[in-house]
Motif scaffolding. Structure first.
Motif, PDB file in Angstrom:
ATOM      1  N   GLN A 171      -5.365  -2.059  -8.037  1.00 26.60           N
ATOM      2  CA  GLN A 171      -4.657  -0.929  -8.632  1.00 26.60           C
ATOM      3  C   GLN A 171      -4.743   0.333  -7.771  1.00 26.60           C
ATOM      4  O   GLN A 171      -4.205   1.374  -8.158  1.00 26.60           O
ATOM      5  CB  GLN A 171      -5.237  -0.631 -10.021  1.00 26.60           C
ATOM      6  CG  GLN A 171      -5.107  -1.761 -11.016  1.00 26.60           C
ATOM      7  CD  GLN A 171      -3.659  -2.106 -11.323  1.00 26.60           C
ATOM      8  OE1 GLN A 171      -2.801  -1.219 -11.387  1.00 26.60           O
ATOM      9  NE2 GLN A 171      -3.365  -3.395 -11.504  1.00 26.60           N
ATOM     10  N   SER A 172      -5.414   0.271  -6.637  1.00 24.46           N
ATOM     11  CA  SER A 172      -5.556   1.445  -5.778  1.00 24.46           C
ATOM     12  C   SER A 172      -5.773   0.998  -4.343  1.00 24.46           C
ATOM     13  O   SER A 172      -6.126  -0.157  -4.073  1.00 24.46           O
ATOM     14  CB  SER A 172      -6.742   2.303  -6.228  1.00 24.46           C
ATOM     15  OG  SER A 172      -7.968   1.609  -6.015  1.00 24.46           O
TER      16      SER A 172
ATOM     17  N   TYR B 229      -0.947  -5.582  13.469  1.00 22.49           N
ATOM     18  CA  TYR B 229       0.278  -5.966  12.774  1.00 22.49           C
ATOM     19  C   TYR B 229       0.758  -4.910  11.779  1.00 22.49           C
ATOM     20  O   TYR B 229       1.957  -4.737  11.552  1.00 22.49           O
ATOM     21  CB  TYR B 229       0.034  -7.293  12.029  1.00 22.49           C
ATOM     22  CG  TYR B 229      -0.718  -7.097  10.751  1.00 22.49           C
ATOM     23  CD1 TYR B 229      -0.047  -7.016   9.539  1.00 22.49           C
ATOM     24  CD2 TYR B 229      -2.098  -6.928  10.743  1.00 22.49           C
ATOM     25  CE1 TYR B 229      -0.733  -6.782   8.363  1.00 22.49           C
ATOM     26  CE2 TYR B 229      -2.787  -6.694   9.585  1.00 22.49           C
ATOM     27  CZ  TYR B 229      -2.104  -6.623   8.397  1.00 22.49           C
ATOM     28  OH  TYR B 229      -2.781  -6.383   7.236  1.00 22.49           O
ATOM     29  N   SER B 230      -0.169  -4.188  11.123  1.00 23.17           N
ATOM     30  CA  SER B 230       0.215  -3.273  10.040  1.00 23.17           C
ATOM     31  C   SER B 230       1.139  -2.165  10.543  1.00 23.17           C
ATOM     32  O   SER B 230       2.125  -1.813   9.875  1.00 23.17           O
ATOM     33  CB  SER B 230      -1.031  -2.675   9.383  1.00 23.17           C
ATOM     34  OG  SER B 230      -1.823  -1.990  10.327  1.00 23.17           O
TER      35      SER B 230
ATOM     36  N   THR C 148      -1.222   6.760   2.493  1.00 26.00           N
ATOM     37  CA  THR C 148      -0.703   7.379   3.711  1.00 26.00           C
ATOM     38  C   THR C 148      -0.942   6.458   4.905  1.00 26.00           C
ATOM     39  O   THR C 148      -1.705   5.490   4.819  1.00 26.00           O
ATOM     40  CB  THR C 148      -1.401   8.726   3.979  1.00 26.00           C
ATOM     41  OG1 THR C 148      -2.791   8.481   4.253  1.00 26.00           O
ATOM     42  CG2 THR C 148      -1.279   9.652   2.774  1.00 26.00           C
ATOM     43  N   LYS C 149      -0.304   6.762   6.027  1.00 29.43           N
ATOM     44  CA  LYS C 149      -0.528   5.988   7.254  1.00 29.43           C
ATOM     45  C   LYS C 149      -1.992   6.107   7.696  1.00 29.43           C
ATOM     46  O   LYS C 149      -2.570   5.134   8.193  1.00 29.43           O
ATOM     47  CB  LYS C 149       0.387   6.481   8.380  1.00 29.43           C
ATOM     48  CG  LYS C 149       1.884   6.458   8.067  1.00 29.43           C
ATOM     49  CD  LYS C 149       2.414   5.078   7.922  1.00 29.43           C
ATOM     50  CE  LYS C 149       3.936   5.045   7.952  1.00 29.43           C
ATOM     51  NZ  LYS C 149       4.621   5.968   7.012  1.00 29.43           N
ATOM     52  N   THR C 150      -2.576   7.283   7.508  1.00 34.77           N
ATOM     53  CA  THR C 150      -3.981   7.459   7.866  1.00 34.77           C
ATOM     54  C   THR C 150      -4.867   6.529   7.053  1.00 34.77           C
ATOM     55  O   THR C 150      -5.774   5.880   7.590  1.00 34.77           O
ATOM     56  CB  THR C 150      -4.416   8.922   7.628  1.00 34.77           C
ATOM     57  OG1 THR C 150      -3.583   9.792   8.401  1.00 34.77           O
ATOM     58  CG2 THR C 150      -5.872   9.125   8.028  1.00 34.77           C
TER      59      THR C 150
ATOM     60  N   LEU D  93       0.828  -1.209   0.000  1.00 31.11           N
ATOM     61  CA  LEU D  93       0.000   0.000   0.000  1.00 31.11           C
ATOM     62  C   LEU D  93       0.863   1.259   0.000  1.00 31.11           C
ATOM     63  O   LEU D  93       0.593   2.205  -0.755  1.00 31.11           O
ATOM     64  CB  LEU D  93      -0.922   0.005   1.220  1.00 31.11           C
ATOM     65  CG  LEU D  93      -2.184  -0.848   1.130  1.00 31.11           C
ATOM     66  CD1 LEU D  93      -2.776  -1.075   2.513  1.00 31.11           C
ATOM     67  CD2 LEU D  93      -3.207  -0.174   0.216  1.00 31.11           C
ATOM     68  N   GLU D  94       1.876   1.278   0.836  1.00 31.70           N
ATOM     69  CA  GLU D  94       2.695   2.482   0.970  1.00 31.70           C
ATOM     70  C   GLU D  94       3.628   2.685  -0.218  1.00 31.70           C
ATOM     71  O   GLU D  94       3.730   3.792  -0.763  1.00 31.70           O
ATOM     72  CB  GLU D  94       3.509   2.400   2.267  1.00 31.70           C
ATOM     73  CG  GLU D  94       4.317   3.660   2.553  1.00 31.70           C
ATOM     74  CD  GLU D  94       5.096   3.557   3.850  1.00 31.70           C
ATOM     75  OE1 GLU D  94       5.066   4.497   4.643  1.00 31.70           O
ATOM     76  OE2 GLU D  94       5.749   2.508   4.063  1.00 31.70           O
TER      77      GLU D  94
END
Length: 389
Positions: free
Chosen positions: A96-97, A229-230, A42-44, A35-36
Motif C-alpha cells: 500500500q506504500s 532496468y527501472s 518520486t524518481k528519487t 510505484l509512480e
C-alpha cells in the motif's frame, strides 16, 4: 575426451533460473510504473529503493560466499535463498506504500544475496575446463528466456485484464506459480558438489589474484555510471510508449539478452572475455544514447541493445572469476565482486533518481552514455590485466 559442458547440474540450474526469472519478471517491469502511478513515488524514491535492493544483494553475497567456502557444500544455501525469494516476491500484492515495496524488494534481494555466490560456485564446480564462457552464457540465456516469458505474461495479462491497479496486484500474486516450479527443480534435480574446505581463517585480500581486482575495479567504476532496468522503463514511458506496451518492450530486452548470451560466451572463450566485456560496455553506451535522442524508436532500440549488454555484463565477469580465482575461494570472490558492484549501484541509482527529479532525464542518460563509451575503450586497452597474471 573433452567433457560435454551441459551436464545434469548445468541444465538443472539453468531450468531453475528460467522459472525463477519467469516469476521475477512478471513483477519487475511493472514495479516502477506501479510505484509512480499508483503509489505516487518520486524518481528519487524509486532510485533509492532499487539502490538499496541491489546493495542488499551485495552484502549477503559476500557473507554467504565466505560461509559456503568454509562449509564445503553449496546446495543447502542455494535452496534456502531461492525459497525465501519465491515466497517474498508475491507479497507485492498487498503493498500500500512505496515503503512496503522497498521492504519487499530488499527482502527479495537479501534472499538473492544468500544464493548467488554459492550457486555460481556450484556452476563453476560443475563446469568442464575451457567451457566457462559458454556455461555462464548458457545460464544467462536461461535467465533471459525465463525473463522473456515472464514479461510477455505481464504484457498479455495487462492487455487482457486492463491497466488497473487490480490487474497489477493480480499479476504480482500469480508470480508465485513459476516460483514453486523453480524450487521443485532445484530440490529434486540438482546435486551438490562437495569439496574439502580450507581450515577456517581470516580472509586475506592477497589470496585473490590481481586479475580479479582489475575486473572488480572496472565493473565497480562502470556501475557508478550505469542505470538499471527501472530507469530504462521510466525513460521509455517519457519517450511516449504506452503503459501496456512497456512490458512488451521489456520483453524485447529479455529476448536479446537470451539470444546473445551463449554467442557472447562462445566468442569470449575464443577471443578473450575482457575484450568481449569492453564491447558490452560500448553497447550500453550506444543504447543509452539511442534512448536519449531517438524518441519512441530510441526506446525500442535502447531496450534491444540493453538486452545485449545484460547478456554479457555479469556472465563475463563471473566467467573471468571462475577462470582466475582459487577453487576454495570462488564463492568468496563472487561475494567480494558483488559487494563492490552493489555499493556502486546504490550510489549510482540514488544520485540518478535525484538528478532526474531536478534536471530531467536527458543530462542523466547522456552522462551515462559517454561514461560507458570511455570505459569501454579503457578496458579494451587494458584487457590483458584482467585475464593474465
Amino acid at each position: 575426451m573433452k567433457k560435454q559442458p551441459l551436464n545434469r547440474n548445468i541444465i538443472g540450474l539453468g531450468a531453475n533460473s528460467f522459472f525463477t526469472d519467469f516469476s521475477t519478471e512478471m513483477i519487475l517491469p511493472l514495479l516502477p510504473i506501479f510505484l509512480e502511478r499508483f503509489l505516487h513515488a518520486t524518481k528519487t524514491q524509486i532510485g533509492i529503493i532499487e539502490g538499496l535492493a541491489e546493495l542488499s544483494v551485495a552484502l549477503l553475497i559476500a557473507l554467504s560466499g565466505f560461509y559456503s567456502d568454509r562449509l564445503g557444500r553449496r546446495k543447502g544455501i542455494v535452496v534456502f535463498g531461492y525459497g525465501l525469494s519465491n515466497l517474498i516476491k508475491p507479497l507485492a500484492f498487498f503493498a500500500q506504500s512505496a515503503t512496503m515495496i522497498m521492504t519487499i524488494r530488499i527482502g527479495d534481494r537479501l534472499a538473492k544475496g544468500i544464493r548467488v555466490a554459492p550457486r555460481d560456485a556450484l556452476i563453476s564446480a560443475s563446469t568442464p575446463k575451457g567451457s566457462s564462457g559458454f556455461v555462464f552464457g548458457f545460464h544467462k540465456m536461461m535467465d533471459g528466456a525465463g525473463a522473456l516469458v515472464g514479461s510477455l505474461s505481464a504484457f498479455w495479462l495487462l492487455w487482457w485484464l486492463g491497466e488497473s491497479e487490480t490487474t497489477f496486484r493480480t499479476i504480482f500474486a500469480l508470480s508465485i506459480i513459476p516460483g514453486i516450479i523453480s524450487m521443485l527443480i532445484l530440490i529434486f534435480i540438482i546435486t551438490d558438489v562437495p569439496f574439502t574446505p580450507t581450515p577456517a581463517k581470516r580472509f586475506r585480500p592477497s589470496a585473490l589474484p590481481s586479475q580479479f581486482y582489475w575486473l572488480v575495479g572496472f565493473q565497480t567504476l562502470f556501475s557508478l555510471f550505469a542505470m538499471n532496468y527501472s530507469f530504462m522503463i521510466l525513460k521509455a514511458s517519457d519517450n511516449g510508449l504506452a503503459l501496456a506496451v512497456i512490458p512488451l518492450a521489456y520483453a524485447l530486452y529479455n529476448l536479446t539478452q537470451a539470444f546473445f548470451a551463449i554467442p557472447i560466451g562462445k566468442l569470449a572463450d575464443r577471443f578473450g572475455k575482457a575484450a568481449l566485456l569492453s564491447f558490452v560496455y560500448l553497447a550500453f553506451g550506444l543504447g543509452a544514447l539511442a534512448m536519449t535522442t531517438l524518441g519512441t524508436l530510441g526506446a525500442w532500440l535502447g531496450f534491444g541493445i540493453y538486452g545485449f549488454f545484460a547478456g554479457g555484463f555479469n556472465s563475463l565477469a563471473k566467467a573471468i572469476i571462475s577462470d582466475t580465482a582459487p577453487h576454495d575461494l570462488k564463492a568468496t570472490a563472487y561475494g567480494v565482486y558483488y559487494t563492490s558492484v552493489g555499493f556502486a549501484t546504490l550510489a549510482s541509482l540514488s544520485v540518478a533518481g535525484w538528478a532526474w527529479d531536478n534536471y530531467g532525464s536527458t543530462l542523466l542518460f547522456m552522462f551515462a552514455s559517454s561514461s560507458a563509451i570511455v570505459l569501454s575503450f579503457a578496458l579494451f586497452v587494458m584487457r590483458d590485466r584482467l585475464t593474465h597474471p
